[in-house]
Motif scaffolding. Structure first.
Motif, PDB file in Angstrom:
ATOM      1  N   GLY A 146       0.796  -1.215   0.000  1.00 52.92           N
ATOM      2  CA  GLY A 146       0.000   0.000   0.000  1.00 52.92           C
ATOM      3  C   GLY A 146       0.829   1.265   0.000  1.00 52.92           C
ATOM      4  N   LEU A 167       2.464   3.937  -6.562  1.00 49.95           N
ATOM      5  CA  LEU A 167       1.124   4.376  -6.188  1.00 49.95           C
ATOM      6  C   LEU A 167       1.174   5.762  -5.548  1.00 49.95           C
ATOM      7  CD1 LEU A 167      -1.919   3.709  -5.847  1.00 49.95           C
ATOM      8  CD2 LEU A 167      -1.328   2.758  -3.601  1.00 49.95           C
ATOM      9  N   ALA A 208      -4.777   2.315  -7.728  1.00 53.08           N
ATOM     10  CA  ALA A 208      -4.903   1.259  -6.722  1.00 53.08           C
ATOM     11  C   ALA A 208      -5.337  -0.046  -7.372  1.00 53.08           C
ATOM     12  CB  ALA A 208      -5.893   1.685  -5.645  1.00 53.08           C
TER      13      ALA A 208
END
Length: 318
Positions: free
Chosen positions: A219, A224, A231
């Protein structure tokens, strides 16, 4: 191979204390807690580090534990270059620890008299390396980016380093004038068909030495965070086994590049496994361990600059 005497010497302790004080910014009370000594001894160790010339801007002493880890990593992964530096303790930014060592390693190549082509990736660790470098004249070398320098909104990529290094060392430099990741494979091919891009890509593929960061795929993935993937794209690649990326190219836990996701739209030049020249990763941190491990297994990287905790984790998991 382990050293005959694994116990830290007085210089080992002084060097570590000096590192924590001058680089890590810890107080003497914090250093005493980290080393398990009294505050008075911590104060004496910091003083000794300076008096003995162990601490200037960089650490001038190879701590025994770090040497052991370097030897173990070289043996385990057949590395040509390896530097392990003391960690700065829990919660500290590992880039602050590894950046001076990475800068010293790059400067070693820049001081070589024969002309070299030096290929460079991007990222926080790479930028930290550049910030830790001192000015020098190295006009005999050429610096080339391995990765595109255009962000999704059309701006210059924030962590692109080739021009920042060139400004410090006065060397010719060749940015990669393409998006980090193009919207479609066709657009990527169109960019790479342009003559100036072809010339930069050819120079990058012929690099004599490579320095790259290593990105994780969780994450907190840099791809990202910097807006280069969505995502949904990240989830798709992680589901397919993605473990890390180098220069924007995503690979699995064994260091094999994926034939899906953003890899068919990634600009720049891929770092191929088993190169016959130095390909040095600059990376540290618990979240990066799976990515670094994959890149070492396939020998996308044949050199590594990292910290103690990361080195120990790599050895325990391999």
């Amino acid at each position: 191979m382990s050293r005959a005497d694994p116990e830290p010497t007085l210089q080992d302790e002084a060097a570590r204390a000096g590192w924590l004080y001058y680089v890590g910014g810890l107080t003497q009370d914090q250093i005493a807690s980290e080393l398990g000594v009294s505050r008075q001894r911590a104060q004496r160790l910091v003083s000794r580090a300076m008096a003995d010339g162990l601490i200037q801007v960089r650490l001038n002493h190879r701590i025994g534990a770090c040497l052991d880890l370097e030897a173990a990593l070289r043996d385990r992964f057949r590395l040509t270059r390896c530097r392990v530096v003391p960690g700065l303790g829990p919660g500290a930014d590992p880039v602050r620890a590894i950046a001076p060592a990475a800068a010293a390693e790059l400067e070693r190549f820049l001081r070589m008299p024969d002309p070299l082509v030096i290929g460079l990736g991007t990222g926080r660790a790479m930028r930290g390396m550049v910030d830790a470098m001192g000015p020098m004249d190295a006009p005999q070398h050429r610096l080339v980016s391995l990765i595109g320098n255009i962000a999704p909104d059309g701006s210059a990529s924030f962590f692109d380093v080739v021009m920042r290094i060139a400004d410090k060392v006065r060397a010719p430099h060749y940015p990669m004038p393409v998006p980090v990741i193009s919207p479609t494979p066709a657009e990527k091919e169109a960019f790479h068909a342009l003559a100036p891009v072809r010339k930069v890509a050819e120079l990058a593929r012929a690099a004599d030495v490579i320095f790259v960061g290593v990105g994780q795929m969780g994450g907190d993935a840099p791809l990202l965070a910097d807006g280069f993937v969505t995502a949904a794209e990240l989830t798709q690649m992680v589901t397919a086994g993605a473990a890390g990326e180098v220069a924007g190219w995503v690979f699995d836990s064994q260091g094999q590049y994926l034939n899906l996701g953003t890899n068919d739209r990634t600009g720049g030049v891929r770092v191929e496994p088993e190169l016959d020249r130095p390909s040095i990763g600059v990376a540290a941190g618990a979240s990066k361990v799976p990515a670094i491990l994959g890149a070492l297994k396939s020998r996308i990287l044949n050199g590594l600059i990292t910290d103690e905790a990361t080195a120990a984790a790599l050895l325990s998991k391999s």
